[in-house]
Write a protein that holds these residues in place. Sequence first.
Motif, PDB file in Angstrom:
ATOM      1  N   GLN A 240      27.103 -22.655 -16.656  1.00  0.00           N
ATOM      2  CA  GLN A 240      27.871 -23.691 -15.966  1.00  0.00           C
ATOM      3  C   GLN A 240      27.236 -24.101 -14.639  1.00  0.00           C
ATOM      4  O   GLN A 240      27.324 -25.261 -14.239  1.00  0.00           O
ATOM      5  N   ASN A 241      26.592 -23.174 -13.957  1.00  0.00           N
ATOM      6  CA  ASN A 241      25.993 -23.481 -12.662  1.00  0.00           C
ATOM      7  C   ASN A 241      24.525 -23.861 -12.753  1.00  0.00           C
ATOM      8  O   ASN A 241      23.868 -24.029 -11.726  1.00  0.00           O
ATOM      9  N   ALA A 242      24.004 -23.967 -13.954  1.00  0.00           N
ATOM     10  CA  ALA A 242      22.576 -24.261 -14.104  1.00  0.00           C
ATOM     11  C   ALA A 242      22.329 -25.073 -15.366  1.00  0.00           C
ATOM     12  O   ALA A 242      21.609 -24.655 -16.268  1.00  0.00           O
ATOM     13  N   ILE A 243      22.939 -26.249 -15.424  1.00  0.00           N
ATOM     14  CA  ILE A 243      22.716 -27.151 -16.552  1.00  0.00           C
ATOM     15  C   ILE A 243      22.452 -28.553 -16.024  1.00  0.00           C
ATOM     16  O   ILE A 243      22.836 -28.885 -14.906  1.00  0.00           O
ATOM     17  N   PRO A 244      21.793 -29.391 -16.818  1.00  0.00           N
ATOM     18  CA  PRO A 244      21.588 -30.777 -16.396  1.00  0.00           C
ATOM     19  C   PRO A 244      22.916 -31.511 -16.252  1.00  0.00           C
ATOM     20  O   PRO A 244      23.935 -31.133 -16.832  1.00  0.00           O
ATOM     21  N   SER A 245      22.896 -32.573 -15.471  1.00  0.00           N
ATOM     22  CA  SER A 245      24.111 -33.365 -15.248  1.00  0.00           C
ATOM     23  C   SER A 245      24.488 -34.150 -16.496  1.00  0.00           C
ATOM     24  O   SER A 245      23.627 -34.593 -17.266  1.00  0.00           O
ATOM     25  N   CYS A 246      25.777 -34.344 -16.669  1.00  0.00           N
ATOM     26  CA  CYS A 246      26.257 -35.171 -17.774  1.00  0.00           C
ATOM     27  C   CYS A 246      25.925 -36.642 -17.490  1.00  0.00           C
ATOM     28  O   CYS A 246      25.818 -37.048 -16.324  1.00  0.00           O
ATOM     29  N   PRO A 247      25.749 -37.437 -18.534  1.00  0.00           N
ATOM     30  CA  PRO A 247      25.472 -38.864 -18.320  1.00  0.00           C
ATOM     31  C   PRO A 247      26.651 -39.556 -17.648  1.00  0.00           C
ATOM     32  O   PRO A 247      27.801 -39.186 -17.865  1.00  0.00           O
ATOM     33  N   VAL A 248      26.348 -40.534 -16.823  1.00  0.00           N
ATOM     34  CA  VAL A 248      27.374 -41.317 -16.134  1.00  0.00           C
ATOM     35  C   VAL A 248      27.399 -42.715 -16.744  1.00  0.00           C
ATOM     36  O   VAL A 248      26.363 -43.372 -16.874  1.00  0.00           O
ATOM     37  N   ILE A 452      25.460 -33.940 -31.283  1.00  0.00           N
ATOM     38  CA  ILE A 452      25.554 -33.933 -29.822  1.00  0.00           C
ATOM     39  C   ILE A 452      24.180 -34.184 -29.209  1.00  0.00           C
ATOM     40  O   ILE A 452      24.026 -34.983 -28.280  1.00  0.00           O
ATOM     41  N   ILE A 453      23.179 -33.492 -29.729  1.00  0.00           N
ATOM     42  CA  ILE A 453      21.821 -33.670 -29.198  1.00  0.00           C
ATOM     43  C   ILE A 453      21.373 -35.114 -29.352  1.00  0.00           C
ATOM     44  O   ILE A 453      20.855 -35.735 -28.407  1.00  0.00           O
ATOM     45  N   ALA A 454      21.568 -35.675 -30.544  1.00  0.00           N
ATOM     46  CA  ALA A 454      21.117 -37.050 -30.803  1.00  0.00           C
ATOM     47  C   ALA A 454      21.787 -38.038 -29.859  1.00  0.00           C
ATOM     48  O   ALA A 454      21.138 -38.943 -29.314  1.00  0.00           O
ATOM     49  N   ALA A 455      23.090 -37.858 -29.646  1.00  0.00           N
ATOM     50  CA  ALA A 455      23.814 -38.781 -28.765  1.00  0.00           C
ATOM     51  C   ALA A 455      23.310 -38.683 -27.326  1.00  0.00           C
ATOM     52  O   ALA A 455      23.175 -39.691 -26.627  1.00  0.00           O
ATOM     53  N   LEU A 456      23.035 -37.471 -26.866  1.00  0.00           N
ATOM     54  CA  LEU A 456      22.583 -37.306 -25.485  1.00  0.00           C
ATOM     55  C   LEU A 456      21.141 -37.769 -25.299  1.00  0.00           C
ATOM     56  O   LEU A 456      20.756 -38.189 -24.202  1.00  0.00           O
ATOM     57  N   LEU A 503      32.497 -33.718 -21.236  1.00  0.00           N
ATOM     58  CA  LEU A 503      31.597 -34.783 -20.771  1.00  0.00           C
ATOM     59  C   LEU A 503      32.246 -35.615 -19.675  1.00  0.00           C
ATOM     60  O   LEU A 503      31.542 -36.157 -18.822  1.00  0.00           O
ATOM     61  N   ASN A 504      33.550 -35.692 -19.690  1.00  0.00           N
ATOM     62  CA  ASN A 504      34.242 -36.559 -18.734  1.00  0.00           C
ATOM     63  C   ASN A 504      34.813 -35.821 -17.532  1.00  0.00           C
ATOM     64  O   ASN A 504      35.425 -36.443 -16.664  1.00  0.00           O
ATOM     65  N   GLN A 505      34.620 -34.505 -17.500  1.00  0.00           N
ATOM     66  CA  GLN A 505      35.140 -33.741 -16.352  1.00  0.00           C
ATOM     67  C   GLN A 505      34.278 -34.000 -15.125  1.00  0.00           C
ATOM     68  O   GLN A 505      33.075 -33.991 -15.196  1.00  0.00           O
TER      69      GLN A 505
END
Length: 505
Positions: A240-248, A452-456, A503-505
């Motif tokens: 949780q403290n070391a992941i890439p940012s979610c898309p905006v 999930i991977i494909a969408a991101l 994703l929306n949090q």
Amino acid sequence: MPILNLLRSLPQSAYCATQVLANEQCVAENQGVELYALMEKAGQAVFSRIQEQYSENTQLFILAGKGNNGGDGFVLARLAAEAGYKVTVYLCAEAEQLKGCALTAFNFLQNTTVTVLYQSELALSSNFFKENQYDLIIDALFGIGYQGALKSELAEVINLINGTNITIVSIDVPSGLNATTGYVATTAIRASETVTFIVAKQGLMTGQAAHFVGQLYLATLSLNECFQQNVDSQICLQGQNAIPSCPVRNDASHKGHVGLLLCIGGSVGMPGAIRLASEAALRTGASLVAVCCDFKNHQFVVNGRPELMLAPGDAESLIKSHFFEKAKAMLIGPGLGQNEWSSALFQVILEEKRPLVVDADALQLLAKSPCYRDNWVLTPHPGEAAKLLNCTISQIEENRFDAVKAIAKKFGGICVLKGAGSLISDGERIWINTSGNSGMASGGMGDVLSGIIAALLMQISNPIEATRLAVYLHGKAADDIAKKQGKIGMLASDLFLPIQQLLNQ
């Protein structure tokens, strides 16, 4: 001395046993800590954990070896005895075999109330534990330098201890587990928790380790920061403290900005896998998703999900369609099968240069006709990984780190080696994912991950960051479900809404 829950104290690099053994003394001395003082700090750290977590358990059984791990156990034994605990040490060696710091720690036991039993004098039995009624077992048999198969008499001792139903705390690593690879050659201690020292050991976080490590804690011994600064590692933990940012999502975005994902799979009688992957992609933010599947599966794929579009179901018609022309990224494999129809579609997709996720049956086809490209993500489980590397599943599990890197180097792009502690590699670096749980051992989970991977990949420009985020979200969604509903009976489709929420949090 602070003890950290590793999963809550990320980011951390992870290290193989050789790196730790080669550098811990030097790092300690640079910080003004002598080797025996380091052993004292390690024993104190575990004893502090026992006092904090198991204050009611006052009768300790310590399984000790002749090396420094045993030395840590001797320090713990002395401290516990001084604090009024009843302590028994079972030494799987003779006193004459002890040397160095372990011998020093053992000698300090001589003036305490600790009872020392020797393996040569006592054959442990289930009756021994029933008669003595120990509250807690401390595993200090083997440290991180252990590798290979256990001798039969030690395997018997470990199996006996595992069968006692007494809570077990392992020092540094569960004995019998390879701290570099996570592989167990014969058997290993099944700990309720493991307190490891200084830095994270990579083998405690993936593969078979999940069955033996229990809750994992890190006692830094005040050396963690210095160690990470001075010793390079190509392996990182992600949580949780070391992941890439979610898309905006831009307020002015429309569906054309994210684009169309083309999903190929679903041979006759196998509509579920491609439906799961496609719907997962929608829930992860793919604006448009078209499915190429066998015509007989059309009704099953779109039933209840009208947002999915249907592309032509054969290779020749597909490449002439606007779905093929407009696709920003592609996914192939879930339910694809191993037949002439699937092979034709696979060959068509291989000729394309757009971002691609290759999963399930498509990985089997790739193993038969290997090729290399930079912009795809391969998502094998150990069985598929074995086919890709032309080896056995056992060889994959013996060293998952080497396997994931080898696949990425052989085929290019990114490899996700699925399983407990999924590994992600671009052929150089490796990330160990820390989300997820055993409830995910059900059909369709891998299909959801591929979607999930494909969408991101369509929303995040850096493919490795997109893949890392996808793997984390996949596991975290399952963790959220497990907290609310439990692990048993978890379905792949249960992940859809939690993924959207994360994703929306």
